[in-house]
Write a protein that holds these residues in place. Structure first.
Motif, PDB file in Angstrom:
ATOM      1  N   GLY A  98       0.812  -1.220   0.000  1.00 24.59           N
ATOM      2  CA  GLY A  98       0.000   0.000   0.000  1.00 24.59           C
ATOM      3  C   GLY A  98       0.842   1.265   0.000  1.00 24.59           C
ATOM      4  O   GLY A  98       0.428   2.310   0.520  1.00 24.59           O
ATOM      5  N   THR A  99       2.022   1.188  -0.600  1.00 19.89           N
ATOM      6  CA  THR A  99       2.957   2.323  -0.640  1.00 19.89           C
ATOM      7  C   THR A  99       2.669   3.171  -1.871  1.00 19.89           C
ATOM      8  O   THR A  99       2.666   2.663  -2.995  1.00 19.89           O
ATOM      9  CB  THR A  99       4.409   1.777  -0.691  1.00 19.89           C
ATOM     10  OG1 THR A  99       4.619   0.967   0.460  1.00 19.89           O
ATOM     11  CG2 THR A  99       5.430   2.899  -0.741  1.00 19.89           C
ATOM     12  N   GLY A 100       2.446   4.461  -1.669  1.00 17.56           N
ATOM     13  CA  GLY A 100       1.989   5.301  -2.771  1.00 17.56           C
ATOM     14  C   GLY A 100       3.071   5.978  -3.581  1.00 17.56           C
ATOM     15  O   GLY A 100       2.793   6.552  -4.645  1.00 17.56           O
ATOM     16  N   LYS A 101       4.324   5.924  -3.101  1.00 25.22           N
ATOM     17  CA  LYS A 101       5.386   6.675  -3.792  1.00 25.22           C
ATOM     18  C   LYS A 101       6.632   5.818  -3.970  1.00 25.22           C
ATOM     19  O   LYS A 101       7.099   5.197  -3.009  1.00 25.22           O
ATOM     20  CB  LYS A 101       5.750   7.935  -2.988  1.00 25.22           C
ATOM     21  CG  LYS A 101       4.578   8.911  -2.849  1.00 25.22           C
ATOM     22  CD  LYS A 101       4.931  10.118  -2.003  1.00 25.22           C
ATOM     23  CE  LYS A 101       3.692  11.007  -1.838  1.00 25.22           C
ATOM     24  NZ  LYS A 101       3.958  12.214  -1.044  1.00 25.22           N
ATOM     25  N   ILE A 102       7.136   5.801  -5.194  1.00 28.04           N
ATOM     26  CA  ILE A 102       8.384   5.080  -5.480  1.00 28.04           C
ATOM     27  C   ILE A 102       9.403   6.076  -6.008  1.00 28.04           C
ATOM     28  O   ILE A 102       9.171   6.756  -7.025  1.00 28.04           O
ATOM     29  CB  ILE A 102       8.174   3.974  -6.536  1.00 28.04           C
ATOM     30  CG1 ILE A 102       7.173   2.937  -6.024  1.00 28.04           C
ATOM     31  CG2 ILE A 102       9.514   3.317  -6.889  1.00 28.04           C
ATOM     32  CD1 ILE A 102       6.819   1.857  -7.059  1.00 28.04           C
TER      33      ILE A 102
END
Ligand SMILES: O=C(O)C(=O)[C@@H](O)CO
Ligand SMILES: [Mg+2]
Length: 259
Positions: A98-102
């Motif tokens: 559920g990580t929104g930023k790479i």
């Protein structure tokens, strides 16, 4: 009042990586970000985050062969296939956690090879951005200062803003790490204002020490006010190297009126 995510690549680093998630929670953070989570299987990370009640808000693509001087592959001509593997790993971790930023790492490139490398970088980012958009993920591009990372492909926020325009995908944003931007460009408040529409994440540390943000040449109280003024309300990444135990150094938050 700004909110913060603890970057557990640097914070709580006196204990094993997975235990840093619990340490962050115990210190009052319910958001963490990291650099490279790939030595841990997704189910293990997911379980530790869920058990602690902590969200992983950001992660990086893998650096490549660090011992050989690599620091990302997105801007490395001839390494497109390796980058594609790094990218799909990063996206799989982000989706599962559920990580929104790479943060997509660009690479270290000799000055004479920069022009071709930038073409590769733009093409790789554009392709990745389309996949990221379908997953609701934002891609971050971060300029790193050349004192810490000589020959890193992108070292200035102004250049990243131009490259973002060249990529032309709405989910590609600038990671404005105040530490790097101050070293390379300065004029921080005007630069935050100028790049407000493309800023996707902010990180902080003292300059030049990279310790807690209560020393050195950057007036972080003024930076927090400037971020409020430009409408940046996302968590700010604490990416500093603590002077001692992380917990013992958190007094800066009260001193700067953000706790
Ligand atoms: O060094 C930094 O600053 C970072 O944010 C890392 O993710 C990449 O070097
Ligand atoms: Mg950074």
């Amino acid at each position: 009042m700004p909110s913060f995510s603890a970057n557990i690549a640097f914070l709580f680093a006196d204990r094993p990586f997975l235990d840093r998630i619990d340490a962050a929670k115990a210190a009052g953070f319910d958001k963490v970000e990291c650099h490279f989570p790939y030595e841990f299987p997704i189910p293990v990370l997911r379980e530790r985050l869920a058990r602690a009640g902590v969200a992983m808000t950001g992660l990086n693509t893998a650096p490549g062969d660090v011992a050989r001087g690599e620091w990302g592959l997105a801007g490395m001509p001839g390494r497109e296939a390796d980058f594609a593997v790094h990218w799909s790993d990063a996206l799989a971790y982000a989706q599962a956690l559920g990580t929104g930023k790479i943060h997509v790492m660009a690479g270290v490139v000799a000055p004479e090879a920069r022009a071709a490398a930038l073409d590769t970088y733009v093409a790789n980012i554009r392709r990745a951005a389309r996949e990221a958009a379908a997953a609701g993920v934002t891609i971050l591009l971060e300029p790193l200062n050349v004192r810490d990372k000589p020959d890193y492909l992108v070292s200035r926020s102004d250049e990243i803003a131009d490259l973002i325009a060249r990529v032309g995908e709405a989910n590609v944003k600038l990671l404005f790490d105040v530490y790097h931007v101050q070293i390379m460009e300065g004029d921080l408040i005007r630069r935050l204002e100028r790049h407000r529409d493309v800023i996707g994440h902010v990180q902080i540390a003292a300059v030049p020490s990279r310790h807690e943000p209560d020393e050195g040449e950057v007036a972080y109280r003024a930076i927090f006010d400037a971020l409020e003024a430009i409408g940046y309300h996302e968590p700010i990444g604490l990416e500093y190297r603590p002077r001692g135990r992380t917990e013992d150094g958190l007094g800066w938050m009260r001193a700067l009126g953000v706790a």
